[in-house]
Design an enzyme around this catalytic site. Structure first.
Site, PDB file in Angstrom:
ATOM      1  N   LYS B  93       0.810  -1.223   0.000  1.00  0.00           N
ATOM      2  CA  LYS B  93       0.000   0.000   0.000  1.00  0.00           C
ATOM      3  C   LYS B  93       0.844   1.276   0.000  1.00  0.00           C
ATOM      4  CE  LYS B  93      -4.202  -1.780   0.124  1.00  0.00           C
ATOM      5  NZ  LYS B  93      -5.109  -1.590  -1.045  1.00  0.00           N
ATOM      6  N   GLU B 115      -9.768   5.908   3.098  1.00  0.00           N
ATOM      7  CA  GLU B 115     -10.612   4.822   3.600  1.00  0.00           C
ATOM      8  C   GLU B 115      -9.692   3.649   3.872  1.00  0.00           C
ATOM      9  OE1 GLU B 115      -9.967   5.194   0.460  1.00  0.00           O
ATOM     10  OE2 GLU B 115      -9.401   3.134  -0.039  1.00  0.00           O
ATOM     11  N   SER B 380       1.624  -9.764  -1.112  1.00  0.00           N
ATOM     12  CA  SER B 380       1.315  -8.334  -1.018  1.00  0.00           C
ATOM     13  C   SER B 380       1.476  -7.746   0.378  1.00  0.00           C
ATOM     14  CB  SER B 380      -0.096  -8.087  -1.532  1.00  0.00           C
ATOM     15  OG  SER B 380      -1.017  -8.888  -0.823  1.00  0.00           O
TER      16      SER B 380
END
Lengths: 258, 400
Positions: B93, B115, B380
């Site tokens: 991220k 969010e 990830s």
């Protein structure tokens, strides 16, 4: 139909009154009665919300009314059938107010035909801004329904004619940034902004978002062609019931007729 | 009233999907982001600063790790893990949040909203905001606040305010609604750092571009270690940002299969899942047209997944395009399969994956023999955030 109502009010030197209600709220079977009573209380045009599960342009009041209406089993078909029942009782023009997804799922062409058959006069899709999807926009423009366009305080004045292109009936000016919801204060710049929009387009301008008292309605009515009242009415309907809501609309009418 | 307007230079769509289905209030803000992103893309000093932060702050390039014990367990000698879990903050991220925070600074925005579902994007946003001294508000569904308590505290440590969202399903979808409402209200001061390849244009292509470093590195690395392109690249898909990030560099390599793994929850037939591409229909949510879980009346259907980060009824529009064009394939695994992969990878390789990531691993565990050649899995994120939740799920009581 919508344009002629605004024209008539304009010739009287008065602003048109446009109350909003969510279909299926405060009760699934209240829609036809409530539309009729709002028309009789002095509404010039009625905005009828078709509830959507994710109303991201709406504040807490209309989120709640949408949620309750869906919980109670409100459907697109049901709203159109209620509208048809209302249409057999009163002529007051109705603008359907909703989000794109329920309409797309129903099928845009089928929705437009069904809405016209049910007696709708206009359509406002909050998440279909001008230029976002020409095919869908053209379908509404070519239908008998008025496409009601929204202008925001963040809309550059040069964009206003583009926003208004294909729009008819009236132009809805959002009087402040943010989601729907009643506010105490109106902004001082409002009169100048409405005037600038009027000069840019050839449509009546109705102002909404945040109008919650008869005094505010009168103040907005003095500078705009129409006054939209949504959350303040929906909250009354939600918390106190139909009669207080209808009385409130009557008081708005009196303030505008002043 | 604002006085400036710009023309979009890029298409705002991927085939029929994407677009800008947003309230009029946001159009000007989206134009500003489009313009700022185009200028930044043409400005070598932007890429230079971004590159330096990727190296020194995020910790890139991340390794491509040859997972021999996992390979042995699944009967395939060439399983590689692209170690995005080794990024600062523990997931991919941050590749995006650093890029968008740099962009926000160029636009003169002092306030950031985001969010978050699992909390990884919220933590990565809070981290970027601490680095650049930006005010940070993160919206998070109440259900996720409960199941990801550790990440809530991490965000607070980093100086962010976490606002629990009680509406709707109290998960990522509703946090996104609330973030959009905030942006509509505070659009002049605020930039919205969307965490995935979702939302209105330019977010899906911009977030993809910021994440594309994953695939660029992985492509070079696999060629270096195996002398060839992989047979397949596998990634989990919620909104789909790690998947788009690793797929993008391989889209032109027509022999490389691209496989996205959605959250099958309790099974797609149960109705309790998040497999938008497998079981949804095209629809509009959060500003773009894409596959969407919805009922027959166009109401958005509640999603479900054991992993908060995949618990979303929509998916990035480019994935919808890749699905319909046939360039990528999408499948799903269930909660139970993902939980099993969570344990297996931990035991076999000493790597505790995020529950989201465990979906990609689970697919390879059951389908490795379908691929003749190197398999690259996008690892990830790491699973520390999920340890307490998994313990509770498995009846081990409350650890945190």
């Amino acid at each position: 139909m919508i344009a002629s109502v605004f024209a008539r009010r304009g010739s009287e030197g008065r602003a048109a009154l446009v109350p909003y209600m969510t279909a299926g709220h405060p009760a699934r079977d209240a829609t036809v009665t409530l539309l009729t009573e709002l028309a009789d209380a002095g509404a010039d045009v009625l905005e009828l919300g078709i509830p959507f599960s994710d109303p991201l342009a709406d504040g807490p009041t209309i989120q709640r009314s949408s949620f309750k209406a869906l919980q109670a089993g409100t459907t697109v078909e049901g709203v159109l059938s209620d509208l048809a029942a209302f249409r057999s009782r009163r002529d007051t023009p109705v603008v359907l107010f909703t989000y794109l997804n329920p309409v797309m799922r129903f099928g845009m062409d089928r929705f437009l035909r069904s809405a016209v058959d049910a007696g709708a006069n206009g359509l406002l899709l909050t998440d279909l801004p001008a230029g976002a999807d020409r095919a869908l926009e053209d379908a509404v423009i070519e239908s008998p329904l008025d496409l009601i366009r929204l202008v925001a305080p963040t809309t550059p004045i040069e964009r206003v004619p583009d926003v208004a292109r294909g729009g008819s009936g009236f132009l809805y000016y959002i009087s402040r940034t943010g989601v729907t919801g009643a506010r105490r204060e109106l902004r001082a710049e409002l009169a100048g902004e409405v005037q600038a929009i009027r000069e840019a387009v050839d449509l009546p301008v109705a102002v909404g978002f945040g109008i919650s008292t008869p005094d505010q309605a009168a103040a907005v009515g003095a500078v705009a062609d129409g006054v939209v009242v949504g959350s303040a009415l929906v909250r009354l309907l939600d918390e106190e019931g139909i009669e207080p809501g209808v009385d409130f609309v009557r008081s708005l009418r009196a303030a505008l007729d002043g | 009233m604002a006085t400036k307007t710009v023309k979009t230079r890029h298409s705002d769509r991927f085939g029929a999907f994407g677009g800008r289905y947003v309230p009029e209030t946001l159009i000007q803000a989206l134009d500003e982001v489009v313009e700022a992103y185009a200028e930044a893309s043409d400005d070598p000093t932007f890429e230079e600063e971004f590159r330096a932060l990727r190296a020194d702050f995020i910790g890139r390039p991340t390794p491509l790790y040859h997972a021999l014990r996992l390979g042995e367990a699944v009967g395939h000698p060439q399983v590689y893990l692209k170690r995005e879990d080794l990024n600062h903050t523990g997931a991919h991220k941050i590749n995006n949040t650093i890029g968008q925070a740099l962009l926000a600074r160029r636009m003169g925005k002092k306030r950031i909203i985001a969010e978050t579902g699992a909390g990884q994007h919220g933590v990565a946003t809070a981290t970027a905001c601490a680095l650049f001294d930006l005010e940070c508000v993160v919206y998070m569904g109440e259900e996720d606040v409960e199941r990801q308590a550790l990440n809530v505290f991490r965000m607070e440590l980093l100086g962010a305010e976490v606002r629990p969202v009680a509406s709707g399903t109290r998960t990522l979808k509703d946090a996104t609604n609330e973030a959009i409402r905030d942006w509509v209200t505070n659009v002049e001061s605020t930039h919205y750092i969307i965490g995935s390849v979702v939302g209105p244009d330019p977010f899906p292509r911009m977030v993809r571009d910021f994440q594309a470093v994953i695939g660029r590195e992985a492509r070079e690395q696999i060629i270096e270690v195996s002398g060839r392109l992989p047979a397949v690249v596998v990634a989990c898909v919620g909104g789909g940002s790690n998947a788009m990030g690793i797929f993008h560099a391989f889209v032109g390599d027509s022999d490389v299969r691209l496989v996205g793994v959605e959250a099958g929850g309790e099974g797609v037939d149960s109705g309790r899942h998040s497999a938008s591409l497998a079981a949804g229909q095209p629809g509009v949510l959060h500003g773009s047209l894409s596959y969407l879980l919805q009922d027959g009346d166009g109401q958005v259907a509640p999603a479900h997944s054991v992993s908060a980060g995949l618990d979303y009824p929509g998916v990035g529009p480019e994935h919808s395009f890749l699905k319909d064009s046939g360039r990528a394939e999408y499948t799903y695994v269930t909660d139970d399969e993902a939980l099993s992969a969570f344990h297996r990878l931990s035991e076999l390789e000493g790597i505790i994956p995020a529950l989201e990531t465990a979906h990609a691993v689970a697919h390879v565990m059951s389908h490795a023999d379908a691929y003749d050649g190197p398999i690259v899995i996008c690892l990830s994120g790491r699973g520390d955030k999920d340890v307490a939740h998994v313990a509770r799920t498995e009846g081990r009581g409350r650890l945190l």
